[in-house]
Design a protein around this motif. Sequence first.
Motif, PDB file in Angstrom:
ATOM      1  N   ASP A 426     -21.906  10.517 -37.724  1.00 21.41           N
ATOM      2  CA  ASP A 426     -20.527  10.917 -37.488  1.00 21.41           C
ATOM      3  C   ASP A 426     -20.243  12.173 -38.307  1.00 21.41           C
ATOM      4  N   PRO A 427     -19.989  13.322 -37.660  1.00 18.69           N
ATOM      5  CA  PRO A 427     -19.766  14.562 -38.427  1.00 18.69           C
ATOM      6  C   PRO A 427     -18.477  14.553 -39.233  1.00 18.69           C
ATOM      7  N   VAL A 428     -17.568  13.661 -38.919  1.00 18.66           N
ATOM      8  CA  VAL A 428     -16.288  13.611 -39.630  1.00 18.66           C
ATOM      9  C   VAL A 428     -16.409  12.820 -40.925  1.00 18.66           C
ATOM     10  N   THR A 429     -16.950  11.629 -40.839  1.00 21.60           N
ATOM     11  CA  THR A 429     -17.044  10.744 -42.018  1.00 21.60           C
ATOM     12  C   THR A 429     -18.407  10.779 -42.684  1.00 21.60           C
ATOM     13  N   GLY A 430     -19.428  11.270 -41.987  1.00 22.35           N
ATOM     14  CA  GLY A 430     -20.786  11.236 -42.525  1.00 22.35           C
ATOM     15  C   GLY A 430     -21.458   9.895 -42.357  1.00 22.35           C
ATOM     16  N   PRO A 440     -21.209   2.310 -33.046  1.00 17.13           N
ATOM     17  CA  PRO A 440     -19.920   2.772 -33.574  1.00 17.13           C
ATOM     18  C   PRO A 440     -18.795   1.815 -33.188  1.00 17.13           C
ATOM     19  N   PRO A 441     -17.742   1.751 -33.997  1.00 17.46           N
ATOM     20  CA  PRO A 441     -16.687   0.749 -33.753  1.00 17.46           C
ATOM     21  C   PRO A 441     -15.801   1.064 -32.552  1.00 17.46           C
ATOM     22  N   THR A 442     -15.621   2.352 -32.220  1.00 18.08           N
ATOM     23  CA  THR A 442     -14.721   2.713 -31.121  1.00 18.08           C
ATOM     24  C   THR A 442     -15.376   3.751 -30.228  1.00 18.08           C
ATOM     25  N   MET A 443     -14.821   3.916 -29.036  1.00 22.08           N
ATOM     26  CA  MET A 443     -15.308   4.933 -28.110  1.00 22.08           C
ATOM     27  C   MET A 443     -15.030   6.328 -28.645  1.00 22.08           C
ATOM     28  N   GLU A 444     -13.946   6.476 -29.389  1.00 18.27           N
ATOM     29  CA  GLU A 444     -13.611   7.780 -29.966  1.00 18.27           C
ATOM     30  C   GLU A 444     -14.678   8.227 -30.952  1.00 18.27           C
ATOM     31  N   VAL A 445     -15.107   7.304 -31.798  1.00 15.30           N
ATOM     32  CA  VAL A 445     -16.160   7.633 -32.767  1.00 15.30           C
ATOM     33  C   VAL A 445     -17.462   7.927 -32.035  1.00 15.30           C
ATOM     34  N   GLN A 446     -17.772   7.119 -31.018  1.00 19.32           N
ATOM     35  CA  GLN A 446     -19.030   7.313 -30.288  1.00 19.32           C
ATOM     36  C   GLN A 446     -19.070   8.675 -29.599  1.00 19.32           C
ATOM     37  N   ALA A 447     -17.920   9.148 -29.144  1.00 18.28           N
ATOM     38  CA  ALA A 447     -17.886  10.424 -28.420  1.00 18.28           C
ATOM     39  C   ALA A 447     -18.230  11.614 -29.309  1.00 18.28           C
ATOM     40  N   ARG A 448     -17.986  11.487 -30.621  1.00 21.56           N
ATOM     41  CA  ARG A 448     -18.245  12.637 -31.497  1.00 21.56           C
ATOM     42  C   ARG A 448     -19.549  12.514 -32.294  1.00 21.56           C
TER      43      ARG A 448
END
Length: 510
Positions: A426-430, A440-448
């Motif tokens: 995850d480029p946002v949280t590392g 990943p917990p959500t589709m939003e996280v999986q998309a990035r």
Amino acid sequence: MTERRGAPGNGGPQGASRADDAQALATAVPRERRLLMTRGPSDSGPQGAAALRSSMDATTAPHRIPPQMPQYGEANHIFELMQNMLEQLLIHQPKDPIPFMIDHLQRDNDYVPKIVLLGPPASGKTTIAMWLAKHLSTNLLSVESLIAKEYSPLAADARMHYQKFKMVPTMLLIRLMQERLKEEDCIRRGWILDGIPETREQALTIQTLGISPRHVKIYHTTFDWPPESEIQNRLMVPAGIFEGETARKLLEYHRNIVRILPSYPKILKVISADQPCVDVFYQALTYVQTSHRSNAPFTPRVLLCGPVGSGKSLQAALLAQKYGLINVCCGQLLKEAVADKSKYGDLIQPFFEKEIAVPDNIIMKVLKQRLDQQDCVERGWVLHGFPRDLDQAHLMDNLGYKPNRVFFLNVPFDSVIERLSLRRTDPVTGERYHLMYKPPPTMEVQARLLQNPKDSEEQIKLKMDLFYRNSAELEQFYGDAITLNGDQDPYTVFEYIESGIINRLPKKVP
């Protein structure tokens, strides 16, 4: 009163000889050591006393043993050698220990087979004993073979007793055993005792005489019925076998065996013989060829080899956590050298920038610097990521860094692809994820989520091909290496590695 020879002031030849020896010794000892031996605390005041106490206090000035010394001791089994000699000295208590120890060392028979097979009548132990003796090229001893010995007054006496009473007195049997075990073939090639000891009294007497075997006890077995009808038709009941006699022997065996077993608490192996003879034989063979755990001081120097994604880093971390070993990852060492801007880091930096391999001589300098540190010398280490080929293994070996345990983790290509190609970051949280094992917990996280280019299937295949191209030569170089299936639960793999470290290396089965 006896005359004092060679005393101080005595002008005799012995006095002169001892004076010459003392002078030679003084010349051989360095000057600093002579000062320490001749000057007491009172001679040099409080500072001298403090220095002397400091030199004797291991916590103030711990001794730093060169790594070559324990390596030599482990490679040549010095601890076991001294332990075996001490055991023999205490058992036999010779008047002159020096010639006795020289004779013991010249025999070089500490590791020859010394086996006892116990079991009830018709358990198949004699068959297993014969197979083991043939496979191990050792001597098979039983009551029948001992009393049948020719040109032996003891054997003749034992035959007379056996013909009259169908048994041999304990002390006579023990003397026959001693006579046989002193013969050259038993000393050089070892022995297997079939059905001896029969009683606890015999077991204790054998132990007192220093006869220390390994044990395989066999319960009962099934009869291997021949498949050919022609052989079945000509089978005959052996002469001298009666149900009542067999029942009496069986009862006597079970009465004695419960008192014999406590005599061998740590070297006893119980094998159920109610299975095919071949299976019993291979279980017995595996046991007698496995060395018991050594009490020798041991500093693990572990090398983990395997393709990318085989789990080397995880196993190294588990070993470091449980046993306090230093986790030495070669790739991580190079990154740390660059980050610290050390002298080696400046040499490595250009290779990192161009994304090309760092030369072996630079890698070895960084690795040497880490393995020479005191924590690695004292606590041991677990190394992974180096060597990757035969040249690197030779380079490491020539500099004196010799692992005493080497493990190869084999993992199929499909499993490695599954482990690595599905990794994401995850480029946002590392945070790191795995699309199968840790989604990943959500589709939003999986998309990035992003994939590291090194985790592409093409890159993985190149690295695996490179490893397996060199692995055969590495396995041949490290002849005692243990190959494990890395495609299973990581804690199961760890248990196999742990067992390989704790126990002595098994002998190669011919």
